[in-house]
Design a protein around this motif. Structure first.
Motif, PDB file in Angstrom:
ATOM      1  N   TYR A  52      65.639  83.256 109.229  1.00 33.92           N
ATOM      2  CA  TYR A  52      64.646  83.111 108.175  1.00 33.92           C
ATOM      3  C   TYR A  52      63.411  83.930 108.576  1.00 33.92           C
ATOM      4  N   VAL A  53      63.063  84.899 107.740  1.00 35.59           N
ATOM      5  CA  VAL A  53      61.948  85.798 108.017  1.00 35.59           C
ATOM      6  C   VAL A  53      60.717  85.336 107.241  1.00 35.59           C
ATOM      7  N   PRO A  54      59.547  85.234 107.893  1.00 36.53           N
ATOM      8  CA  PRO A  54      58.350  84.761 107.195  1.00 36.53           C
ATOM      9  C   PRO A  54      57.659  85.861 106.395  1.00 36.53           C
ATOM     10  N   TYR A  55      57.211  85.488 105.223  1.00 37.03           N
ATOM     11  CA  TYR A  55      56.405  86.377 104.378  1.00 37.03           C
ATOM     12  C   TYR A  55      55.207  85.598 103.850  1.00 37.03           C
ATOM     13  N   TRP A  56      54.128  86.322 103.577  1.00 41.98           N
ATOM     14  CA  TRP A  56      53.022  85.768 102.807  1.00 41.98           C
ATOM     15  C   TRP A  56      53.201  86.206 101.360  1.00 41.98           C
ATOM     16  N   THR A  57      52.907  85.329 100.420  1.00 43.71           N
ATOM     17  CA  THR A  57      52.814  85.742  99.021  1.00 43.71           C
ATOM     18  C   THR A  57      51.417  85.393  98.528  1.00 43.71           C
ATOM     19  N   PHE A  58      50.853  86.270  97.722  1.00 40.04           N
ATOM     20  CA  PHE A  58      49.494  86.101  97.234  1.00 40.04           C
ATOM     21  C   PHE A  58      49.468  86.170  95.706  1.00 40.04           C
ATOM     22  N   ASP A  59      48.706  85.279  95.114  1.00 32.85           N
ATOM     23  CA  ASP A  59      48.473  85.267  93.664  1.00 32.85           C
ATOM     24  C   ASP A  59      46.980  85.433  93.421  1.00 32.85           C
ATOM     25  N   ALA A  60      46.619  86.059  92.311  1.00 31.69           N
ATOM     26  CA  ALA A  60      45.196  86.222  91.992  1.00 31.69           C
ATOM     27  C   ALA A  60      45.032  86.669  90.543  1.00 31.69           C
ATOM     28  N   ASP A 109      52.795  86.623  93.091  1.00 30.28           N
ATOM     29  CA  ASP A 109      53.707  86.741  94.227  1.00 30.28           C
ATOM     30  C   ASP A 109      53.760  88.148  94.830  1.00 30.28           C
ATOM     31  N   THR A 110      52.592  88.662  95.231  1.00 34.03           N
ATOM     32  CA  THR A 110      52.572  89.890  96.028  1.00 34.03           C
ATOM     33  C   THR A 110      53.145  89.559  97.398  1.00 34.03           C
ATOM     34  N   HIS A 167      46.366  89.367 103.874  1.00 38.21           N
ATOM     35  CA  HIS A 167      45.521  89.437 102.680  1.00 38.21           C
ATOM     36  C   HIS A 167      45.030  90.864 102.444  1.00 38.21           C
ATOM     37  N   LEU A 168      44.682  91.575 103.507  1.00 37.09           N
ATOM     38  CA  LEU A 168      44.247  92.974 103.361  1.00 37.09           C
ATOM     39  C   LEU A 168      45.370  93.827 102.780  1.00 37.09           C
ATOM     40  N   GLU A 169      46.607  93.602 103.256  1.00 36.07           N
ATOM     41  CA  GLU A 169      47.749  94.341 102.702  1.00 36.07           C
ATOM     42  C   GLU A 169      47.961  93.994 101.240  1.00 36.07           C
ATOM     43  N   ALA A 170      47.784  92.721 100.890  1.00 35.86           N
ATOM     44  CA  ALA A 170      47.943  92.298  99.497  1.00 35.86           C
ATOM     45  C   ALA A 170      46.892  92.951  98.599  1.00 35.86           C
ATOM     46  N   ASN A 171      45.672  93.129  99.140  1.00 28.58           N
ATOM     47  CA  ASN A 171      44.629  93.794  98.367  1.00 28.58           C
ATOM     48  C   ASN A 171      44.986  95.247  98.078  1.00 28.58           C
ATOM     49  N   PHE A 189      47.693  81.490  98.129  1.00 22.89           N
ATOM     50  CA  PHE A 189      48.758  82.091  98.922  1.00 22.89           C
ATOM     51  C   PHE A 189      49.810  81.042  99.239  1.00 22.89           C
ATOM     52  N   LYS A 190      50.977  81.514  99.649  1.00 27.10           N
ATOM     53  CA  LYS A 190      52.034  80.674 100.185  1.00 27.10           C
ATOM     54  C   LYS A 190      52.606  81.360 101.423  1.00 27.10           C
TER      55      LYS A 190
END
Length: 367
Positions: free
Chosen positions: A160-168, A217-218, A266-270, A304-305
């Protein structure tokens, strides 16, 4: 007044069979954990609540860092840097990325932000290994050692590989130009070569406006090792299959802990949000081509999640070089950089040369 944040700090526990005491493991493609010894099955209770989106800025400011956290046992690979949690009995334990032995006595307890959701495996280990074996069997010039590596399914590990997801909510004011193509007729050449051609030109007009919308879900990878990154070719998961996180889905699999901090994610999501804003602006400007001179982008209601996504990895060493082969644990898509057998290629080329020489000799003899 903000509601008081409730701590949900827990500790992971192994799941034991009520009949024989053996560990239960997650059964891919189901909502069950199963005993491999006596066949006992238990259902994973499904939460009626939607995945919880956590308010981003509280975590970026290191507030509530222990809220929504869980303590898990970790093993750190000193060779490639991967931080791994194993939900099974420690047998012959090796790093899922680089195959280096992990020392059980070096395990330690560590907190992590509890995943908001998990995408359970849809393929079991045997199916993933079959995909890997079929792929290797179809390779030309594959070393015999690589083909032998496909014999044992134990070389194929579920991770299981971890990811961040961002909504805005995204709002951006912009200024730029709209370009519309038009064509003029020109005469080129001289004499017999004289002809007319259509030359494309662009008429530019000023454009300005405001775009807005919801960025959903970025996806940003939350780990980085010195090698063995999950390739893009197998990184296309359908997030429609996400389930509310339950540690039972991890039973029998390796789980990697995030090493890219939330702030960096978060910087990558931006950066991704800026690309999305540019695409929306170009669509808003219209025309055949666009120029964007200024963008004033604002993000609000950011959440985020932390999610876990499934992949199988097969590792193999050839000529002192490590090769990894990846199978998407949901779709079965495979990708890997393969080694080539020098001797197989050499013998094949030699055989072709011998055949050409024989054909030439026969032709000369016949002549």
């Amino acid at each position: 007044m903000e509601p008081k944040t409730t701590s949900t700090q827990t500790s992971e526990r192994k799941k034991s069979c009520v009949n024989c005491g053996a560990e239960l493991t997650y059964e891919p493609g189901t909502d069950l954990i199963t005993c491999d010894y006596c066949g006992h099955k238990e259902a994973i209770e499904q939460s009626e609540q939607l995945f919880q989106e956590l308010e981003l800025h509280k975590y970026l400011q290191q507030m509530g860092a222990q809220s929504h956290s869980m303590e898990i046992s970790m093993l750190h690979c000193k060779n490639c840097g991967a931080n791994q949690h194993v939900e099974e009995s420690y047998k012959s334990l090796h790093c899922v990325y680089c195959t280096m032995p992990l020392i059980i006595e070096d395990s330690y307890q560590e907190d992590w932000i509890v995943p908001g959701a998990v995408l359970p495996f849809q393929l079991d280990q045997k199916k993933a290994h079959h995909v890997f074996k079929k792929w290797v069997d179809e390779l030309w010039w594959a070393p015999n050692n690589l083909q032998r590596a496909t014999i044992n399914p134990e070389f194929t590990k579920g991770l299981y590989v971890p990811y961040w997801t961002f909504d805005a909510q995204l709002v951006a004011d912009y200024q730029g130009q709209r370009g519309d193509y038009y064509y003029v007729t020109k005469t080129v050449g001289s004499g017999k070569n004289k002809r007319t051609v259509q030359e494309r030109r662009t008429s530019w007009s000023p454009a300005a406006g405001t775009i807005n919308g919801f960025v959903d879900d970025t996806l940003v990878k939350a780990t980085k090792q010195r090698g063995s990154q999950i390739p893009r070719e197998v990184s296309n998961w359908s997030l429609d299959g996400l389930k509310t996180f339950d540690t039972k889905y991890l039973a029998g699999y390796v789980t990697e802990k995030y090493t890219i901090p939330l702030k960096d994610g978060h910087l990558e999501a931006n950066k991704e949000a800026e690309k999305i804003a540019q695409n929306w602006i170009r669509r808003d400007i219209g025309g055949d081509t666009q120029r964007i001179s200024t963008i004033d982008m604002r993000l609000s209601e950011e959440t985020f999640k932390h999610i876990l996504l499934p992949v199988y990895i097969s590792s193999y060493n050839y000529n002192n070089k490590k090769y990894n082969f990846f199978v998407n644990g949901q779709t079965g898509v495979i990708y890997g950089k393969r080694p080539y057998s020098f001797w197989k290629i050499f013998l094949a080329v030699l055989a072709v040369i011998i055949i050409i020489v024989l054909i030439t000799l026969v032709a000369q003899y016949s002549g």
